[in-house]
Design a protein around this motif. Structure first.
Motif, PDB file in Angstrom:
ATOM      1  N   LEU A 162       0.838  -1.195   0.000  1.00 34.91           N
ATOM      2  CA  LEU A 162       0.000   0.000   0.000  1.00 34.91           C
ATOM      3  C   LEU A 162       0.870   1.242   0.000  1.00 34.91           C
ATOM      4  CD1 LEU A 162      -2.543  -1.086   2.786  1.00 34.91           C
ATOM      5  CD2 LEU A 162      -2.896  -1.198   0.317  1.00 34.91           C
ATOM      6  N   ASP A 163       0.593   2.169  -0.899  1.00 32.32           N
ATOM      7  CA  ASP A 163       1.293   3.455  -0.951  1.00 32.32           C
ATOM      8  C   ASP A 163       0.401   4.515  -0.317  1.00 32.32           C
ATOM      9  OD1 ASP A 163       2.716   5.717  -1.480  1.00 32.32           O
ATOM     10  OD2 ASP A 163       2.579   5.588  -3.662  1.00 32.32           O
ATOM     11  N   ARG A 164       0.780   5.007   0.832  1.00 28.37           N
ATOM     12  CA  ARG A 164      -0.007   6.003   1.549  1.00 28.37           C
ATOM     13  C   ARG A 164       0.648   7.381   1.537  1.00 28.37           C
ATOM     14  NH1 ARG A 164      -3.359   3.168   0.453  1.00 28.37           N
ATOM     15  NH2 ARG A 164      -4.729   1.911   1.765  1.00 28.37           N
ATOM     16  N   GLY A 165       1.502   7.624   0.561  1.00 31.35           N
ATOM     17  CA  GLY A 165       2.126   8.937   0.418  1.00 31.35           C
ATOM     18  C   GLY A 165       3.283   9.136   1.356  1.00 31.35           C
ATOM     19  N   ASN A 166       2.974   9.308   2.627  1.00 34.41           N
ATOM     20  CA  ASN A 166       4.048   9.557   3.593  1.00 34.41           C
ATOM     21  C   ASN A 166       4.697   8.267   4.083  1.00 34.41           C
ATOM     22  OD1 ASN A 166       1.768   8.706   4.927  1.00 34.41           O
ATOM     23  ND2 ASN A 166       2.141   9.943   6.758  1.00 34.41           N
ATOM     24  N   LYS A 167       4.137   7.133   3.722  1.00 34.42           N
ATOM     25  CA  LYS A 167       4.747   5.858   4.109  1.00 34.42           C
ATOM     26  C   LYS A 167       4.233   4.741   3.204  1.00 34.42           C
ATOM     27  CE  LYS A 167       1.277   4.747   7.658  1.00 34.42           C
ATOM     28  NZ  LYS A 167       1.071   4.399   9.080  1.00 34.42           N
ATOM     29  N   ASP A 180       5.551  -1.049   8.285  1.00 34.27           N
ATOM     30  CA  ASP A 180       5.374   0.371   7.967  1.00 34.27           C
ATOM     31  C   ASP A 180       6.736   0.955   7.636  1.00 34.27           C
ATOM     32  OD1 ASP A 180       2.421   1.412   8.920  1.00 34.27           O
ATOM     33  OD2 ASP A 180       3.091  -0.363  10.035  1.00 34.27           O
ATOM     34  N   LEU A 181       6.922   1.374   6.383  1.00 31.25           N
ATOM     35  CA  LEU A 181       8.211   1.875   5.912  1.00 31.25           C
ATOM     36  C   LEU A 181       8.103   3.352   5.582  1.00 31.25           C
ATOM     37  CD1 LEU A 181       9.009  -1.044   3.422  1.00 31.25           C
ATOM     38  CD2 LEU A 181       9.644  -0.911   5.837  1.00 31.25           C
ATOM     39  N   ALA A 226      15.691   4.457   6.759  1.00 29.16           N
ATOM     40  CA  ALA A 226      15.814   3.033   7.099  1.00 29.16           C
ATOM     41  C   ALA A 226      14.862   2.652   8.220  1.00 29.16           C
ATOM     42  CB  ALA A 226      17.253   2.729   7.503  1.00 29.16           C
ATOM     43  N   GLN A 227      13.966   3.593   8.568  1.00 30.37           N
ATOM     44  CA  GLN A 227      13.044   3.330   9.660  1.00 30.37           C
ATOM     45  C   GLN A 227      11.914   2.400   9.203  1.00 30.37           C
ATOM     46  OE1 GLN A 227      11.617   6.862  11.617  1.00 30.37           O
ATOM     47  NE2 GLN A 227      13.554   7.951  11.335  1.00 30.37           N
ATOM     48  N   ALA A 228      11.586   1.461  10.058  1.00 32.95           N
ATOM     49  CA  ALA A 228      10.515   0.514   9.758  1.00 32.95           C
ATOM     50  C   ALA A 228       9.912   0.036  11.069  1.00 32.95           C
ATOM     51  CB  ALA A 228      11.034  -0.664   8.957  1.00 32.95           C
TER      52      ALA A 228
END
Length: 353
Positions: free
Chosen positions: A178-183, A214-215, A220-222
Motif C-alpha cells: 500500500l502506498d499512503r504517500g508519507n509511508k 510500515d516503511l 531506514a526506519q521501519a
C-alpha cells in the motif's frame, strides 16, 4: 356474425405473425449485443437467457402497439386489394362498422399492454438491475487470481496471492503493498478471505495471522507489527447512482411529484393509449386502390409510428428536465395524433358524401 369472426381472425393472425417476427428480430439484436459483452468478459454466458427474457417483457410495450397498427393496416389493405372490402360495403358494412370492431379489439389488447406497462416491465427492469449487480459481484471475486500481481485503489495498492481456492474463497500466502504517500505499508499473511460489507457494498481482503511493515520512504526506519486479523479495502463503496424510476413500482410513482417520476408514469399510461390511437389510424389509412397493392402504406405507417414514438420519448425527456410542464407532458403528442385522426375521418366523410 360470420363477417365479424372472419375480420377478427384475419387481424389476430396478422398480429401473431408480425409479433413473432419482431420478437425474433429484437432477440437476435439483443443476443448479438450480449454476446459482445460476454466476449469482453463483462457478462457470464449463463445470464444471457435470463436477460433476453427480461428485455422482451420490456420490449412488448413497444412491439404490441406496432404489430397491431401494422396488422390492421395489412389486413384491411389485403381486403381492399382483393375487392373483399367492396363486397363488405355492398352488404352494408362500412368504415364506422370496421372502426367499432377495431376499437373493441384494441381495448381488449390494451388490457395486457397496461398490465405489462404498469407492473411487468418495471419488475423486469428491477430484476435486470439485480442480475447486473450479481454479475458485478461475481466479476469482483473472479478477478482474484493466483500467481500474479494485481493493482487496486487506482494503482496505489498491489496484492499477490500464491494460491486461491475459488470454491471456498480461501487465499493462501498473501502479499499486499500500500502506498499512503508519507509511508509504504507491506502486509503478508498465511491465509485471507474476500469480504463484502453488505451495508456499504465495499470489498475487502481480510488477512489472518500475518505481519505489517510500515516503511518511511528515504529512511531506514521501519515498524513491524504482528496481527491476527487485518482488513484491506480493495474496492471502495460504489458511487451512489441516480434512482432508476423506470424500475420503480407504479404505486411509488403515484406517491411522488418528482419530474422523472411524473415522466415515467405518463410514459406507462401512454402505452395502451398509443395502441388505441394507432389502431384507429390504421383503419383510416388503409384505403388503397386495387393497383396500389396491400403494402402501399407500410412505409408511411412505419414512418408515422417512429415519429409518434420518438415525440413521446422527447417529451418524456423534456418533462424530466422540467422544460415542459407535467400537465402538458406527453399528452400533447397524443392530442396531435388525435387531431391527425380527426382530419383523416373528416376527409373520409367528405369523400363519401
Amino acid at each position: 356474425m360470420i363477417i365479424t369472426r372472419y375480420f377478427y381472425r384475419e387481424i389476430l393472425n396478422s398480429i401473431a405473425a408480425l409479433l413473432l417476427v419482431l420478437i425474433l428480430i429484437y432477440l437476435s439484436h439483443r443476443f448479438i449485443m450480449f454476446l459482445n459483452e460476454a466476449g469482453k468478459g463483462n457478462l457470464p454466458v449463463e445470464y444471457i437467457a435470463q436477460l433476453l427474457a427480461l428485455k422482451v417483457l420490456w420490449a412488448l410495450i413497444l412491439l404490441i402497439p406496432l404489430t397491431t397498427f401494422l396488422a390492421v393496416l395489412l389486413t384491411l389493405g389485403r381486403l381492399y386489394n382483393d375487392s373483399e372490402m367492396a363486397a363488405m360495403f355492398a352488404c352494408g358494412v362500412g368504415i364506422p362498422w370496421i372502426l367499432r370492431r377495431v376499437v373493441v379489439l384494441a381495448l381488449l389488447l390494451a388490457i395486457p399492454v397496461s398490465a405489462i406497462s404498469l407492473f411487468v416491465a418495471p419488475w423486469s427492469r428491477q430484476q435486470e438491475g439485480h442480475i447486473r449487480y450479481e454479475i458485478r459481484q461475481l466479476s469482483d471475486i473472479a478477478g482474484l487470481a493466483a500467481g500474479r500481481f494485481q493493482s487496486f485503489d487506482d494503482g496505489r495498492g498491489v496484492f499477490y496471492i500464491e494460491s486461491y481456492n475459488k470454491q471456498h474463497q480461501a487465499m493462501h500466502n498473501v502479499f499486499v503493498s500500500l502506498d499512503r504517500g508519507n509511508k509504504n505499508i507491506l502486509l503478508t499473511s498465511e491465509k485471507a478471505y474476500p469480504l463484502l460489507e453488505e451495508e456499504s457494498q465495499a470489498h475487502y481482503i481480510v488477512m489472518f495471522n500475518g505481519y505489517r511493515y510500515d516503511l518511511l520512504p528515504g529512511t531506514a526506519q521501519a515498524r513491524l507489527t504482528h496481527f491476527d486479523q487485518h482488513a484491506v479495502l480493495i474496492n471502495p463503496p460504489p458511487v451512489e447512482q441516480n434512482y432508476d424510476f423506470r424500475a420503480a413500482a407504479t404505486h411509488v410513482l403515484l406517491s411522488t411529484d418528482h419530474p422523472k417520476a411524473m415522466a415515467e408514469l405518463q410514459s406507462r399510461l401512454s402505452a395502451p393509449l398509443t395502441l388505441l390511437l394507432l389502431a384507429i389510424l390504421a383503419v383510416l389509412m388503409s384505403h388503397t386502390a386495387p393497383r396500389q397493392g396491400r403494402y402501399a402504406k407500410i412505409f408511411s405507417a412505419i414512418l408515422i409510428y417512429f415519429i409518434y414514438n420518438n415525440l413521446q420519448e422527447v417529451s418524456r425527456k423534456w418533462v424530466e428536465q422540467e422544460t415542459l410542464p407535467t400537465w402538458i407532458g406527453i399528452w400533447w403528442v397524443h392530442a396531435a395524433m388525435l387531431l391527425v385522426i380527426s382530419v383523416l375521418w373528416l376527409r373520409h366523410r367528405k369523400r363519401i358524401h
